[in-house]
Design a protein around this motif. Structure first.
Motif, mmCIF file in Angstrom:
data_model
loop_
_atom_site.group_PDB
_atom_site.id
_atom_site.type_symbol
_atom_site.label_atom_id
_atom_site.label_comp_id
_atom_site.label_asym_id
_atom_site.label_seq_id
_atom_site.Cartn_x
_atom_site.Cartn_y
_atom_site.Cartn_z
ATOM 1 N N GLU A 31 0.753 -1.195 -0.071
ATOM 2 C CA GLU A 31 0.145 -0.079 0.040
ATOM 3 C C GLU A 31 0.880 1.225 0.060
ATOM 4 N N ASP A 32 1.907 1.210 0.599
ATOM 5 C CA ASP A 32 2.932 2.277 0.897
ATOM 6 C C ASP A 32 3.572 2.506 -0.515
ATOM 7 N N ALA A 33 4.166 1.544 -1.242
ATOM 8 C CA ALA A 33 4.518 1.644 -2.497
ATOM 9 C C ALA A 33 3.485 2.103 -3.621
ATOM 10 N N LEU A 34 2.354 1.486 -3.400
ATOM 11 C CA LEU A 34 1.245 2.142 -4.432
ATOM 12 C C LEU A 34 0.943 3.667 -4.116
ATOM 13 N N LYS A 35 0.912 4.065 -2.900
ATOM 14 C CA LYS A 35 0.874 5.465 -2.797
ATOM 15 C C LYS A 35 1.888 6.394 -3.062
ATOM 16 N N ALA A 36 3.320 5.829 -2.997
ATOM 17 C CA ALA A 36 4.275 6.434 -3.500
ATOM 18 C C ALA A 36 4.282 6.519 -5.085
ATOM 19 N N ALA A 37 3.835 5.279 -5.892
ATOM 20 C CA ALA A 37 3.868 5.274 -7.092
ATOM 21 C C ALA A 37 2.646 6.283 -7.674
ATOM 22 N N HIS A 38 1.583 6.610 -7.177
ATOM 23 C CA HIS A 38 0.580 7.309 -7.545
ATOM 24 C C HIS A 38 0.968 8.754 -7.334
ATOM 25 N N ALA A 39 1.491 8.878 -6.125
ATOM 26 C CA ALA A 39 2.111 10.410 -6.024
ATOM 27 C C ALA A 39 3.199 10.569 -7.209
#
Length: 121
Positions: A31-39
């Motif tokens: 989830e953290d990696a996904l948030k970073a990718a979206h940002a």
């Protein structure tokens, strides 16, 4: 046997808890990696939009007529440069010829002056 079954059940519950904790940690990391990718994607899209806007602004400054006029002027200037280069070459050749003639004339004048002087006795 009951104790053994309870112990075995306890061990299985502990193993399940450990596995669940591992999966929970992996899910949180994902989830953290996904948030970073979206940002990052949002940042890149914003930058792309800004750059496309700059391109549009630059293109808007140049009308088709202005581009044609500048192209024509550029062609004319290139032709003028070629002409001036050729003229320069011609003038350089003329200068060399004039210097050669001057040198020849200086020698000729020196020879004539030598002939005019009376012989020394």
């Amino acid at each position: 046997m009951a104790e053994s079954g309870d112990r075995r059940s306890g061990i299985l519950v502990e193993q399940d808890d450990e596995r669940e904790a591992t999966w929970r940690e992996r899910a949180l990391n994902a989830e953290d990696a996904l948030k970073a990718a979206h940002a990052e994607i949002l940042t890149q899209r914003t930058r792309i939009g800004e750059l496309l806007g700059q391109i549009r602004d630059l293109e808007a400054e140049w009308t088709e007529e202005a581009i044609q006029r500048i192209t024509t002027e550029n062609t004319a200037l290139k032709q003028r440069v070629r002409q001036l280069t050729a003229d320069n070459r011609t003038f350089d050749e003329r200068l060399k010829a004039a210097r050669s003639n001057l040198l020849f004339q200086d020698r000729r004048v020196a020879d004539l002056e030598a002939q005019l002087e009376p012989p020394s006795r």
